[in-house]
Design an enzyme around this catalytic site. Sequence first.
Site, PDB file in Angstrom:
ATOM      1  N   ASN A 107       0.835  -1.196   0.000  1.00  0.00           N
ATOM      2  CA  ASN A 107       0.000   0.000   0.000  1.00  0.00           C
ATOM      3  C   ASN A 107       0.869   1.245   0.000  1.00  0.00           C
ATOM      4  O   ASN A 107       1.966   1.238   0.576  1.00  0.00           O
ATOM      5  CB  ASN A 107      -0.881   0.062   1.260  1.00  0.00           C
ATOM      6  CG  ASN A 107      -1.881  -1.053   1.342  1.00  0.00           C
ATOM      7  OD1 ASN A 107      -2.507  -1.412   0.343  1.00  0.00           O
ATOM      8  ND2 ASN A 107      -2.053  -1.613   2.532  1.00  0.00           N
ATOM      9  N   ASN A 150      -1.117  -8.880  17.802  1.00  0.00           N
ATOM     10  CA  ASN A 150      -0.933  -7.921  18.888  1.00  0.00           C
ATOM     11  C   ASN A 150      -2.043  -8.143  19.910  1.00  0.00           C
ATOM     12  O   ASN A 150      -2.872  -9.056  19.764  1.00  0.00           O
ATOM     13  CB  ASN A 150      -0.908  -6.478  18.363  1.00  0.00           C
ATOM     14  CG  ASN A 150      -2.205  -6.058  17.677  1.00  0.00           C
ATOM     15  OD1 ASN A 150      -3.280  -6.615  17.916  1.00  0.00           O
ATOM     16  ND2 ASN A 150      -2.126  -5.060  16.814  1.00  0.00           N
ATOM     17  N   THR A 169       2.327  -9.621  20.797  1.00  0.00           N
ATOM     18  CA  THR A 169       3.104  -8.403  21.011  1.00  0.00           C
ATOM     19  C   THR A 169       2.325  -7.456  21.917  1.00  0.00           C
ATOM     20  O   THR A 169       1.111  -7.301  21.774  1.00  0.00           O
ATOM     21  CB  THR A 169       3.449  -7.722  19.674  1.00  0.00           C
ATOM     22  OG1 THR A 169       2.247  -7.430  18.961  1.00  0.00           O
ATOM     23  CG2 THR A 169       4.320  -8.636  18.823  1.00  0.00           C
ATOM     24  N   GLY A 190       6.639  -5.216  25.614  1.00  0.00           N
ATOM     25  CA  GLY A 190       7.400  -6.329  25.060  1.00  0.00           C
ATOM     26  C   GLY A 190       6.510  -7.347  24.377  1.00  0.00           C
ATOM     27  O   GLY A 190       5.606  -6.999  23.614  1.00  0.00           O
ATOM     28  N   ASP A 193       6.220   7.277  16.332  1.00  0.00           N
ATOM     29  CA  ASP A 193       5.229   6.759  15.389  1.00  0.00           C
ATOM     30  C   ASP A 193       5.291   5.234  15.448  1.00  0.00           C
ATOM     31  O   ASP A 193       6.296   4.632  15.071  1.00  0.00           O
ATOM     32  CB  ASP A 193       5.543   7.264  13.980  1.00  0.00           C
ATOM     33  CG  ASP A 193       4.524   6.817  12.938  1.00  0.00           C
ATOM     34  OD1 ASP A 193       3.615   6.055  13.285  1.00  0.00           O
ATOM     35  OD2 ASP A 193       4.672   7.235  11.771  1.00  0.00           O
ATOM     36  N   THR A 199       3.429   3.152  13.759  1.00  0.00           N
ATOM     37  CA  THR A 199       3.001   2.512  12.512  1.00  0.00           C
ATOM     38  C   THR A 199       4.106   1.618  11.972  1.00  0.00           C
ATOM     39  O   THR A 199       5.242   2.055  11.792  1.00  0.00           O
ATOM     40  CB  THR A 199       2.646   3.565  11.446  1.00  0.00           C
ATOM     41  OG1 THR A 199       1.793   4.540  12.015  1.00  0.00           O
ATOM     42  CG2 THR A 199       1.964   2.918  10.264  1.00  0.00           C
ATOM     43  N   ASP A 239       5.104  -5.012  12.068  1.00  0.00           N
ATOM     44  CA  ASP A 239       5.685  -5.619  10.875  1.00  0.00           C
ATOM     45  C   ASP A 239       7.210  -5.686  10.989  1.00  0.00           C
ATOM     46  O   ASP A 239       7.832  -6.649  10.528  1.00  0.00           O
ATOM     47  CB  ASP A 239       5.287  -4.827   9.636  1.00  0.00           C
ATOM     48  CG  ASP A 239       3.796  -4.870   9.382  1.00  0.00           C
ATOM     49  OD1 ASP A 239       3.166  -5.893   9.713  1.00  0.00           O
ATOM     50  OD2 ASP A 239       3.254  -3.870   8.874  1.00  0.00           O
TER      51      ASP A 239
END
Length: 297
Positions: free
Chosen positions: A11, A182, A212, A217, A239, A241, A245
Amino acid sequence: MTHIAVLGSLNMDLVTYVARAPQRGETVTGREFRTVPGGKGSNQAIAAARAGATVSMIGAVGNDAFGQRLRDTLEHSGVDTDSLRTVEGPSGTAHIVVDDEGGNAIVVIPGANGTVDHLSPGDEGVIASADALLLQLEIPQAAVVAGAEAARRHGVRTILTPSPAQSLPPELLAATDLLVPNEYEAVVLTDRADPRDAAAALLDLVPEVVVTLGAAGCLYLSRGAEPLVVPAPQVTAVDSTGAGDTFAGALAVALGEEKPVREALSWAAAAAAISVQRAGTSAAMPYRPEIEAQYSA
């Protein structure tokens, strides 16, 4: 050198930075706007390549300017794009609002990613040649299942990030070796609010789970072993974001290099900690020497 195949999305991230995100019906003034190459598949591919693996990207971009930039960004980080196809129409986009606390809210428009609903000729061979296959859920689920099953046929480790959060079919779970949600995704998948309870429930479905926990941690569970809680380096987030990943890509590399699990998790957490201190997604992802320095600090 570890070889990682990535089947997933690409994206263009359209990122707006604000003091706080607007509430419904509210207009706020932002301070900055950026276009940043992203997508969970592309992000994980770049993270793994910068962490020291050879990486092959399987996916699709549109025949627009965003598509060329997405391809160029992968190649600049050393990712092989021979299995990245170009299709008619727009590339995928993600519309992201980042607040001053480093939190984010994201709307994804699939674009070309929506055409990746099956494996194309040659894709299974790329997967078969890898040490691990990284998967996410920003492309049609049918392709994710096909990729995971191909990896299982060839004895390739499958690492699935279940994002965006959604129900997972039994055939995908049966072909998943390591699930990396997460906290929010773990709750959605199990309807259990406590991360440890959620991880335990997920362990009934897959052999290994890493939940996550952001600044806290991560939590690792494996069948027949004691749970591990691995702390994250304490840093000031700018940030977040792409941090998940970054973690997943670095973790795939560490496991591919046969690092002990605790060391692999700490190493991946070090990579994620570097990324949250920088703005953007792929641009924030660290190279291996940076990860080593953070891990040794």
